[in-house]
Design an enzyme around this catalytic site. Structure first.
Site, PDB file in Angstrom:
ATOM      1  N   ASP A  47      21.370  35.249 -13.245  1.00 10.73           N
ATOM      2  CA  ASP A  47      19.800  35.819 -13.719  1.00 10.73           C
ATOM      3  C   ASP A  47      19.598  37.102 -13.070  1.00 10.73           C
ATOM      4  OD1 ASP A  47      16.849  35.870 -12.867  1.00 10.73           O
ATOM      5  OD2 ASP A  47      16.860  34.492 -14.845  1.00 10.73           O
ATOM      6  N   CYS A  82       0.871  -1.223  -0.109  1.00  9.73           N
ATOM      7  CA  CYS A  82       0.120  -0.142  -0.032  1.00  9.73           C
ATOM      8  C   CYS A  82       0.848   1.130   0.057  1.00  9.73           C
ATOM      9  CB  CYS A  82      -0.976   0.015   1.147  1.00  9.73           C
ATOM     10  SG  CYS A  82      -1.914  -1.453   1.509  1.00  9.73           S
TER      11      CYS A  82
END
Length: 479
Positions: free
Chosen positions: A440, A41
């Site tokens: 950046d 599970c």
């Protein structure tokens, strides 16, 4: 430091606490198997929690299957977000899992997987068994079973065709695997899905249309990652819909191993709705994997928040925008070439792009596949883009998801790609979580606005520097 999947599943006390709490944050990070029932599970399975002495933990579904367990039909443990460790880790096991999830073993076999990774088949099998509890064939088998279940439940394709579309070599192998993994037959799986009211997809005729639910770990800043992609969208290749300033849908075409396709993505509170149009259903798993990477759906936002939220400068941003994602890519060569081409990529796509197979109902206005590297190499583009496109077309440069980050970066630099572009490619193509784009402009503006020293602060952001950069860039755009 990030905790690896191997460390999590070996920490039985921590795993059992997660199972007892039914904590969905751990879904996909380990598997719980119950000795008394023979079922495995997801950690958040709603069934009665078994006794600790009856539970075993595995790193993957394939490992549980290899030990004789079958999938729980209540919690569907394969229908969860993937492990975030495949991006955090850059080791052989993690890189192999990225390629297996993309369907490489079905296309090229274990020899092809080993060749892409630069290891012998024997060494690869030994490492994967030690790290993930199963060898490449077992891992690929679990992947095929998941793909088959999706096709059985979501399409109207005849079951014989499902078998080969999912990558099985024979109908017998398909039937045996479905019985072993799900304890039922393919026809019973389809009948059960129809009783639950799941819509069957359209029959083949042009592109086959499927509608899927893509799970993620909450929180998820869907607007942030979709707006990033929308800001760089190429008409025909990509499209966006908005309502009241919010993005309600984002779509893009996909160049896949067996043919063209398109995906239309719409955020929902607990999943992303994904409408796929595929020319060849063998590309289903590749399409899903690539779309998940595009939106960074397998990220662990809680782990990111714990680390970045501890920095006083970033803490307010983390609290304001929980679940930020790093935008990924669906195709390494495309991302690299688009970055080098800049605005010229739009005109080139309109000139050279091939039409995508039409879906029924259509996924308009997604009409065009981005050109191949070979097409770009023969086009009238700048010398750098032409040289890189030629290198990709000839195979001397291969920016695929299974690459080692350091090796790919060195290869890009050797082909005269500058360091900032190389880092950007690593972050987006490989999903590398610890790349800070210091060149950046928006990141720099954000750092200045927050009074952050990038060199000093970045040490405390590891291994989530890519996510820190997204917060800084967002702050920078406001300043």
């Amino acid at each position: 430091m990030a905790t690896t999947t191997a460390a999590i599943w070996r920490d039985t006390e921590r795993c059992y606490r997660a199972v007892t709490a039914r904590d969905p944050r751990f879904d996909g990070q380990f598997i719980m198997a119950v000795r008394t029932t023979g079922i495995y599970c997801r950690p958040s399975c709603p069934a009665l929690t078994p006794k600790a002495q009856n539970v075993r933990f595995y790193p993957t579904s394939a490992a549980a299957q290899a030990n004789g367990y079958r999938a729980c039909r209540r919690c569907l443990p394969d229908a969860v977000p993937g492990s975030p460790d495949w991006n955090v880790r850059a080791d052989l096991a993690a890189r192999a899992m990225r390629l297996i999830s993309d369907g490489l073993v079905e296309r090229e076999g274990v020899p092809g997987l080993a060749k892409r990774l630069g290891y012998s088949e024997r060494q690869l099998g030994r490492v994967l068994t030690a790290e993930l509890g199963a060898g490449p064939l077992a891992l690929a088998r679990a992947h095929r079973a998941h793909s088959a279940r999706l096709l059985i439940e979501m399409s109207g394709l005849p079951l014989t065709d499902v078998a080969f579309a999912a990558g099985f070599s024979s109908v017998r192998q398909f039937n045996e695997t479905i019985r072993e993994v799900f304890a039922t037959t393919p026809s019973q799986l389809r009948a059960a899905s129809l009783r639950r009211g799941r819509r069957k997809g359209d029959e083949p005729g042009g592109a086959t249309r499927l509608s899927l639910r893509l799970p993620f770990r909450a929180p998820f800043d869907a607007q942030g990652v979709l707006r990033y992609h929308a800001s760089q969208a190429i008409p025909g290749v990509e499209a966006v819909t908005e309502d009241g300033g919010e993005i309600t849908g984002y779509g893009r075409t996909l160049r896949l191993p067996h043919g063209g396709g398109a995906a239309w993505l719409a955020p929902r509170p607990d999943h992303v709705r994904c409408d796929l149009g595929l020319a060849d259903l063998r590309d289903l798993s590749s399409a899903v994997t690539r779309v998940r990477r595009l939106l960074d759906l397998d990220a662990d936002p809680e782990a990111v928040a714990r680390t970045l939220g501890a920095d006083p400068a970033l803490a307010p941003l983390v609290a304001e925008t929980p679940g930020i994602r790093v935008p990924g890519a669906v195709d390494g060569p495309e991302l690299l070439l688009r970055t080098l081409l800049g605005p010229a990529a739009t005109a080139l796509a309109a000139e050279l792009g091939e039409p995508v197979p039409p879906a029924d109902p259509p996924l308009d206005p997604l009409t065009t596949l981005f050109p191949t590297a070979a097409q770009i190499a023969d086009a009238g583009v700048g010398p750098q883009a032409k040289a890189i496109a030629a290198a990709i077309a000839h195979g001397s440069l291969d920016p695929h998801v299974g690459r080692d980050p350091a090796e790919l970066r060195a290869e890009l630099l050797a082909h005269s790609v500058d360091a900032p572009t190389a880092d950007y490619v690593l972050m987006r193509v490989l999903g590398a979580p610890d790349v800070l784009l210091t060149a950046d402009a928006a990141v720099h503006r954000g750092a200045t606005a927050l009074g952050v020293d990038l060199t000093e602060s970045a040490r405390g952001w590891q291994p989530w520097s890519s996510y820190a950069g997204m917060y800084l860039a967002r702050a920078g755009k406001r300043s």
